[in-house]
Write a protein that holds these residues in place. Sequence first.
Motif, mmCIF file in Angstrom:
data_model
loop_
_atom_site.group_PDB
_atom_site.id
_atom_site.type_symbol
_atom_site.label_atom_id
_atom_site.label_comp_id
_atom_site.label_asym_id
_atom_site.label_seq_id
_atom_site.Cartn_x
_atom_site.Cartn_y
_atom_site.Cartn_z
ATOM 1 N N TYR A 165 68.735 -53.465 44.519
ATOM 2 C CA TYR A 165 69.931 -53.930 43.676
ATOM 3 C C TYR A 165 70.658 -52.677 43.361
ATOM 4 O O TYR A 165 70.212 -51.595 43.262
ATOM 5 C CB TYR A 165 69.543 -54.623 42.503
ATOM 6 N N ARG A 166 72.076 -52.915 42.796
ATOM 7 C CA ARG A 166 72.624 -51.539 42.534
ATOM 8 C C ARG A 166 72.977 -51.552 41.141
ATOM 9 O O ARG A 166 73.115 -50.499 40.568
ATOM 10 C CB ARG A 166 74.133 -51.956 43.037
ATOM 11 N N ALA A 167 72.780 -52.723 40.395
ATOM 12 C CA ALA A 167 72.679 -52.676 38.864
ATOM 13 C C ALA A 167 71.968 -53.791 38.268
ATOM 14 O O ALA A 167 71.788 -54.888 39.036
ATOM 15 C CB ALA A 167 74.331 -52.634 38.421
ATOM 16 N N ILE A 168 71.631 -53.596 37.080
ATOM 17 C CA ILE A 168 71.030 -54.795 36.175
ATOM 18 C C ILE A 168 71.835 -55.056 35.023
ATOM 19 O O ILE A 168 72.077 -54.044 34.193
ATOM 20 C CB ILE A 168 69.666 -54.301 35.771
ATOM 21 N N SER A 169 72.323 -56.233 34.557
ATOM 22 C CA SER A 169 72.513 -56.492 33.216
ATOM 23 C C SER A 169 71.908 -57.737 32.664
ATOM 24 O O SER A 169 71.300 -58.763 33.349
ATOM 25 C CB SER A 169 74.073 -56.736 33.064
ATOM 26 N N ALA A 170 71.946 -57.937 31.380
ATOM 27 C CA ALA A 170 71.325 -59.054 30.698
ATOM 28 C C ALA A 170 72.195 -59.314 29.277
ATOM 29 O O ALA A 170 72.554 -58.430 28.836
ATOM 30 C CB ALA A 170 70.020 -58.816 30.465
ATOM 31 N N PHE A 171 72.193 -60.780 29.074
ATOM 32 C CA PHE A 171 72.520 -61.156 27.681
ATOM 33 C C PHE A 171 71.305 -61.749 27.166
ATOM 34 O O PHE A 171 70.565 -62.239 27.534
ATOM 35 C CB PHE A 171 73.493 -62.470 28.290
ATOM 36 N N SER A 172 71.072 -61.184 25.826
ATOM 37 C CA SER A 172 69.998 -61.420 24.991
ATOM 38 C C SER A 172 68.607 -61.717 25.613
ATOM 39 O O SER A 172 67.914 -62.991 25.627
ATOM 40 C CB SER A 172 70.371 -63.101 24.350
#
Length: 279
Positions: A165-172
């Motif tokens: 993967y190139r990046a990780i993001s998350a909500f709550s």
Amino acid sequence: MSLEVLSKAKVCGGWHKQYSHSSSRLNCDMRFAIFLPPNATADTPVPVLYWLSGLTCTDENFMQKAGAFAKAAELGIAIVAPDTSPRGDDVADDDGYDLGKGAGFYLNATQAPWSANYHMYDYIVDELPTLIEQHFPVTKVKSISGHSMGGHGALTIGLKNQNSYRAISAFSPITNPINCPWGQKAFTHYLGSNKELWLDYDACELLKMQASSLPILVDQGDADGFLAEQLKPENLLDAAKQSNTEITLRMQPGYDHSYYFIQSFINEHLDFHSTHLFS
Ligand SMILES: CC(=O)Oc1ccc2c(C)cc(=O)oc2c1
């Protein structure tokens, strides 16, 4: 592997489509949804953002409620939203909303009866991307995001597969499942009582063991009723410090746990992913 189209609709110049397919890893038929931006063609394949939804959700919640299509169309990013667990009459379930169908926790269960089908980790990491790359005009470049239980999935899958993967993001996100009631219940049933075996699916423990080379963006509402007992973003920051990993955690005043929160910041997450998917 064959795909059956369940629905298709033009949106923001691109296409939203739902499919069903037979999953060898989950031993059942599965559904997923895909958004293809207008510029996705065999000659110009596009990168993919995998979105992992939270407890009780399906492939539909993000696609219907996040309001992500206009930005994804502008940026030229495909979005894939899988279901949150194996499905079907033969799949083990529980009366609680936080175990069984709709609550797969993106891990490989080792305990009966769950181990017959609950291999969401392998499905998200291997089986689904292989299928998507075979059937759609996409590249192998991908990133991962999610909400709540899906935020836990995005963090753990991204951290354990940093070359994919190139990046990780998350909500709550559920950041520290081994130390919260949702995680402790699910891990006891899916992984058994040996807590050593839980560490491999806990974002805080993974971050303590190994720094992240991937950029990580987390948004968390400070009016989220699950914040203190279940989500614990401060534990993620502490763990990141221990491995010298930089995490962007944004506490967003007044926001709760719902898709109203996701809709408010999804464009910023898509911009963040775009920067890394196209770099
Ligand atoms: C559509 C929607 O609101 O989804 C939703 C509601 C609540 C939750 C909770 C409590 C946990 C989770 O992991 O996901 C989730 C998703």
